[in-house]
Design a protein around this motif. Structure first.
Motif, PDB file in Angstrom:
ATOM      1  N   UNK A   1       0.504  -1.289  -0.608  1.00 61.20           N
ATOM      2  CA  UNK A   1      -0.356  -0.160   0.072  1.00 61.20           C
ATOM      3  C   UNK A   1       0.276   1.066   0.566  1.00 61.20           C
ATOM      4  N   UNK A   2       2.242   1.001   0.940  1.00 57.54           N
ATOM      5  CA  UNK A   2       2.777   2.543   0.708  1.00 57.54           C
ATOM      6  C   UNK A   2       4.477   2.341  -0.037  1.00 57.54           C
ATOM      7  N   UNK A   3       4.630   0.758  -0.688  1.00 64.17           N
ATOM      8  CA  UNK A   3       5.329   0.925  -2.009  1.00 64.17           C
ATOM      9  C   UNK A   3       6.482   1.955  -2.434  1.00 64.17           C
ATOM     10  N   UNK A   4       5.742   3.058  -2.392  1.00 65.79           N
ATOM     11  CA  UNK A   4       6.320   4.746  -3.599  1.00 65.79           C
ATOM     12  C   UNK A   4       7.173   5.063  -2.157  1.00 65.79           C
ATOM     13  N   UNK A   5       7.060   4.687  -0.636  1.00 65.68           N
ATOM     14  CA  UNK A   5       7.028   5.284  -0.345  1.00 65.68           C
ATOM     15  C   UNK A   5       8.206   4.287   0.655  1.00 65.68           C
ATOM     16  N   UNK A   6       8.427   3.078   0.036  1.00 68.94           N
ATOM     17  CA  UNK A   6       9.142   2.369   0.413  1.00 68.94           C
ATOM     18  C   UNK A   6      10.337   1.592  -0.632  1.00 68.94           C
ATOM     19  N   UNK A   7      10.856   1.679  -1.802  1.00 72.76           N
ATOM     20  CA  UNK A   7      11.179   2.198  -2.717  1.00 72.76           C
ATOM     21  C   UNK A   7      12.738   2.730  -1.923  1.00 72.76           C
ATOM     22  N   UNK A   8      12.681   3.799  -1.951  1.00 69.30           N
ATOM     23  CA  UNK A   8      13.406   4.671  -0.873  1.00 69.30           C
ATOM     24  C   UNK A   8      14.652   3.833  -0.581  1.00 69.30           C
ATOM     25  N   UNK A   9      14.013   2.728   1.051  1.00 71.00           N
ATOM     26  CA  UNK A   9      14.526   2.038   1.850  1.00 71.00           C
ATOM     27  C   UNK A   9      15.451   0.221   0.188  1.00 71.00           C
ATOM     28  N   UNK A  10      15.106  -0.009  -0.211  1.00 68.92           N
ATOM     29  CA  UNK A  10      14.936  -0.535  -1.049  1.00 68.92           C
ATOM     30  C   UNK A  10      16.198  -0.630  -2.030  1.00 68.92           C
ATOM     31  N   UNK A  11      16.344   0.543  -1.584  1.00 68.16           N
ATOM     32  CA  UNK A  11      17.729   0.903  -2.786  1.00 68.16           C
ATOM     33  C   UNK A  11      18.960   1.153  -2.329  1.00 68.16           C
ATOM     34  N   UNK A  12      18.215   1.300  -0.716  1.00 64.23           N
ATOM     35  CA  UNK A  12      19.348   1.406   0.328  1.00 64.23           C
ATOM     36  C   UNK A  12      20.045   0.541   0.613  1.00 64.23           C
ATOM     37  N   UNK A  13      19.298  -0.431   0.752  1.00 64.35           N
ATOM     38  CA  UNK A  13      19.603  -2.245   1.203  1.00 64.35           C
ATOM     39  C   UNK A  13      19.805  -2.946  -0.724  1.00 64.35           C
ATOM     40  N   UNK A  14      19.306  -3.087  -1.005  1.00 66.71           N
ATOM     41  CA  UNK A  14      20.200  -3.351  -2.477  1.00 66.71           C
ATOM     42  C   UNK A  14      20.034  -2.770  -3.910  1.00 66.71           C
ATOM     43  N   UNK A  15      21.544  -1.332  -3.424  1.00 68.34           N
ATOM     44  CA  UNK A  15      22.127  -0.843  -4.009  1.00 68.34           C
ATOM     45  C   UNK A  15      21.602  -1.061  -6.017  1.00 68.34           C
ATOM     46  N   UNK A  16      21.911  -2.197  -6.777  1.00 66.27           N
ATOM     47  CA  UNK A  16      22.101  -2.744  -7.177  1.00 66.27           C
ATOM     48  C   UNK A  16      20.039  -3.227  -8.188  1.00 66.27           C
ATOM     49  N   UNK A  17      19.257  -2.465  -7.618  1.00 64.98           N
ATOM     50  CA  UNK A  17      18.371  -2.533  -7.992  1.00 64.98           C
ATOM     51  C   UNK A  17      17.910  -1.010  -8.982  1.00 64.98           C
ATOM     52  N   UNK A  18      16.827  -0.798  -9.891  1.00 64.48           N
ATOM     53  CA  UNK A  18      16.534  -0.208 -11.245  1.00 64.48           C
ATOM     54  C   UNK A  18      15.204   0.527 -10.729  1.00 64.48           C
ATOM     55  N   UNK A  19      15.115   1.614 -11.006  1.00 64.58           N
ATOM     56  CA  UNK A  19      13.695   1.672 -10.640  1.00 64.58           C
ATOM     57  C   UNK A  19      12.898   0.786 -11.463  1.00 64.58           C
ATOM     58  N   UNK A  20      13.252   0.271 -12.227  1.00 65.99           N
ATOM     59  CA  UNK A  20      12.305  -1.220 -13.457  1.00 65.99           C
ATOM     60  C   UNK A  20      12.618  -2.261 -12.498  1.00 65.99           C
ATOM     61  N   UNK A  21      13.660  -2.040 -12.270  1.00 63.34           N
ATOM     62  CA  UNK A  21      12.863  -3.297 -11.035  1.00 63.34           C
ATOM     63  C   UNK A  21      12.503  -3.407  -9.560  1.00 63.34           C
ATOM     64  N   UNK A  22      12.392  -2.000  -9.344  1.00 62.52           N
ATOM     65  CA  UNK A  22      11.475  -1.645  -8.097  1.00 62.52           C
ATOM     66  C   UNK A  22      10.352  -1.431  -8.762  1.00 62.52           C
ATOM     67  N   UNK A  23       9.818  -0.772  -9.505  1.00 65.92           N
ATOM     68  CA  UNK A  23       8.684  -0.731 -10.563  1.00 65.92           C
ATOM     69  C   UNK A  23       7.747  -2.216 -10.647  1.00 65.92           C
ATOM     70  N   UNK A  24       8.597  -2.704 -10.540  1.00 61.45           N
ATOM     71  CA  UNK A  24       8.248  -4.455 -11.584  1.00 61.45           C
ATOM     72  C   UNK A  24       7.850  -5.539 -10.103  1.00 61.45           C
ATOM     73  N   UNK A  25       8.484  -5.084  -9.462  1.00 60.62           N
ATOM     74  CA  UNK A  25       8.469  -5.757  -8.120  1.00 60.62           C
ATOM     75  C   UNK A  25       6.688  -5.560  -7.396  1.00 60.62           C
ATOM     76  N   UNK A  26       6.418  -3.496  -7.286  1.00 64.12           N
ATOM     77  CA  UNK A  26       5.725  -3.160  -7.337  1.00 64.12           C
ATOM     78  C   UNK A  26       4.560  -3.954  -6.056  1.00 64.12           C
TER      79      UNK A  26
END
Length: 66
Positions: free
Chosen positions: A8-33
Motif C-alpha cells: 500500500x505504501x510501496x512508493x515510500x519504501x522504494x528508497x529504503x529498498x534501494x538503500x538495501x539493494x543498491x543495484x536495483x533499478x527503477x524498473x526493477x522496483x516498479x516490476x516488484x510493485x
C-alpha cells in the motif's frame, strides 16, 4: 511490517529498498510493485543469488521497516 502495508505504501519504501539493494533499478522496483514474491525474484536475478537467500534478505528487510 506486513506485506499489505508495504504494498500500500510501496512508493515510500522504494528508497529504503534501494538503500538495501543498491543495484536495483527503477524498473526493477516498479516490476516488484510491493509484491514480496516479485521483489524476491528481482533481488535473486540482480544479485545472482539463490532464491532462499533472496527470501531471507527480503524478509529481514521487511522486519526492519516495522
Amino acid at each position: 511490517m506486513n506485506w499489505d502495508q508495504i504494498k500500500g505504501q510501496w512508493k515510500q519504501y522504494t528508497g529504503k529498498a534501494r538503500e538495501k539493494w543498491g543495484e536495483l533499478t527503477d524498473d526493477d522496483l516498479e516490476r516488484a510493485a510491493g509484491s514480496r514474491d516479485q521483489l524476491v525474484g528481482v533481488v535473486q536475478e540482480r544479485y545472482g543469488i539463490a532464491r532462499e537467500e533472496a527470501e531471507k534478505q527480503v524478509d529481514s528487510w521487511s522486519r526492519e521497516l516495522g
